[in-house]
Design an enzyme around this catalytic site. Structure first.
Site, PDB file in Angstrom:
ATOM      1  N   GLU A  80       0.803  -1.223   0.000  1.00 23.20           N
ATOM      2  CA  GLU A  80       0.000   0.000   0.000  1.00 23.20           C
ATOM      3  C   GLU A  80       0.835   1.270   0.000  1.00 23.20           C
ATOM      4  O   GLU A  80       0.307   2.363  -0.210  1.00 23.20           O
ATOM      5  CB  GLU A  80      -0.952  -0.003   1.199  1.00 23.20           C
ATOM      6  CG  GLU A  80      -2.060  -1.052   1.061  1.00 23.20           C
ATOM      7  CD  GLU A  80      -3.001  -1.090   2.247  1.00 23.20           C
ATOM      8  OE1 GLU A  80      -2.607  -0.627   3.340  1.00 23.20           O
ATOM      9  OE2 GLU A  80      -4.133  -1.591   2.075  1.00 23.20           O
ATOM     10  N   GLU A 111       6.726 -21.959   8.290  1.00 30.72           N
ATOM     11  CA  GLU A 111       7.012 -21.056   9.398  1.00 30.72           C
ATOM     12  C   GLU A 111       7.971 -21.682  10.412  1.00 30.72           C
ATOM     13  O   GLU A 111       8.549 -20.992  11.249  1.00 30.72           O
ATOM     14  CB  GLU A 111       5.730 -20.615  10.098  1.00 30.72           C
ATOM     15  CG  GLU A 111       5.028 -21.670  10.917  1.00 30.72           C
ATOM     16  CD  GLU A 111       3.814 -21.093  11.632  1.00 30.72           C
ATOM     17  OE1 GLU A 111       3.832 -21.088  12.874  1.00 30.72           O
ATOM     18  OE2 GLU A 111       2.874 -20.648  10.964  1.00 30.72           O
TER      19      GLU A 111
END
Length: 297
Positions: A80, A111
């Site tokens: 963004e 992960e």
């Protein structure tokens, strides 16, 4: 030792035995605790922003590392910054365990791989700042990235919801927003995720402000990628200068769609070329360019 985010929340033990409105009220009540937890860590967050400003001005980059929700929020924040602040591509880089495939669906074991985090951090340099996001404060992927960053000489930051995070020794700055037990035990996409989103919002927005990508509270480095954003650019010009719609349209056209030169032109009366030169000399800071051209900042 069980991390706070994995503990059962005594306030939501009956969440499956109440009505819809009551469930929503429980969720909302817990969410209301997040802003306070983030407020407590503002001093550490300020240190991280100042370190990032120093890194960027020194030619470095900002790297986010996270897995699951943490990684997805990091990708969102980085993505963004281009349309909102015209941040140079690659200035803020988000690394998500498992890559793009893991954005839409869980990828097993990624992960848990320290090696994966270290491999994704291979491009980190001593000029950079690396921010690891791990709600539990123990994610191996983030550990690998922070260790690699330390080895490279980069500044390291940990964003977590565990005040006793095991990864804290790997970070120069620890931002631990203690959001407590989740509404649903272990579901860190809830309060911990909200805290991470708030921290990333505050971090990246403040970084962009410090780098001169706003004027007052206006997005003067906005990139018009659609009709809505072009309309916003014109509204910003009108709001900032008091000029009429036709004048704003003409200035934006003369500046080839770039808001900052159009803004400086309208505020000072200087030609677009002169406005561009003043902005370049001011490293993009509108207030400095205005002062250079003899207008109030």
């Amino acid at each position: 030792m069980t991390t706070p985010t994995e503990q059962r929340n005594p306030r939501t033990l009956a969440i499956d035995a109440v009505g819809t409105a009551e469930i929503l009220q429980m969720v909302n009540s817990e969410d209301a605790r997040v802003a306070g937890a983030v407020g407590v860590v503002i001093p550490e967050l300020a240190r991280a922003v100042d370190a990032a400003v120093e890194a960027v001005r020194g030619g470095g980059r900002v790297h986010y590392f996270g897995a699951g929700t943490s990684g997805r929020l990091a990708v969102l924040d980085a993505a963004e910054l281009l349309p909102t602040f015209h941040a140079p591509e690659g200035l803020v880089v988000a690394h998500h365990a498992g890559g793009m495939d893991a954005l839409l669906r869980a990828v097993e074991n990624v992960e848990d791989s320290e090696d994966g985090g270290a491999a994704d951090a291979v491009a980190v340099t001593a000029q950079d700042i690396v921010i690891g996001l791990a709600a539990s404060g123990s994610t191996p992927y983030v550990a690998g990235a922070l260790k690699a960053a330390r080895k490279a000489g980069a500044t390291t930051v940990l964003v977590t919801s565990n005040p006793a995070a095991p990864l804290a020794p790997l970070a120069d700055i620890v931002i631990a927003a203690d959001t407590g037990p989740e509404v649903i035990a272990g579901s860190t996409r809830l309060k911990a995720g909200t805290a991470q989103k708030m921290i990333l919002n505050a971090f990246s927005t403040t970084l962009m402000i410090k780098l001169g990508r706003t004027w007052s509270n206006l997005m003067v480095d906005l990139v018009a990628t659609n009709k809505k954003l072009r309309g916003r650019m014109l509204r910003i010009l009108a709001e900032a200068t008091g000029a009429d719609a036709d004048s704003c349209e003409a200035a934006l056209a003369a500046a080839e769609g770039e808001l900052k030169p159009a803004l400086v032109h309208l505020l000072t009366g200087s030609p677009i070329a002169e406005a561009r030169a003043a902005l370049e000399a001011a490293q993009g800071r509108v207030a400095t360019a205005l002062t250079t051209l003899g207008a109030p900042a």
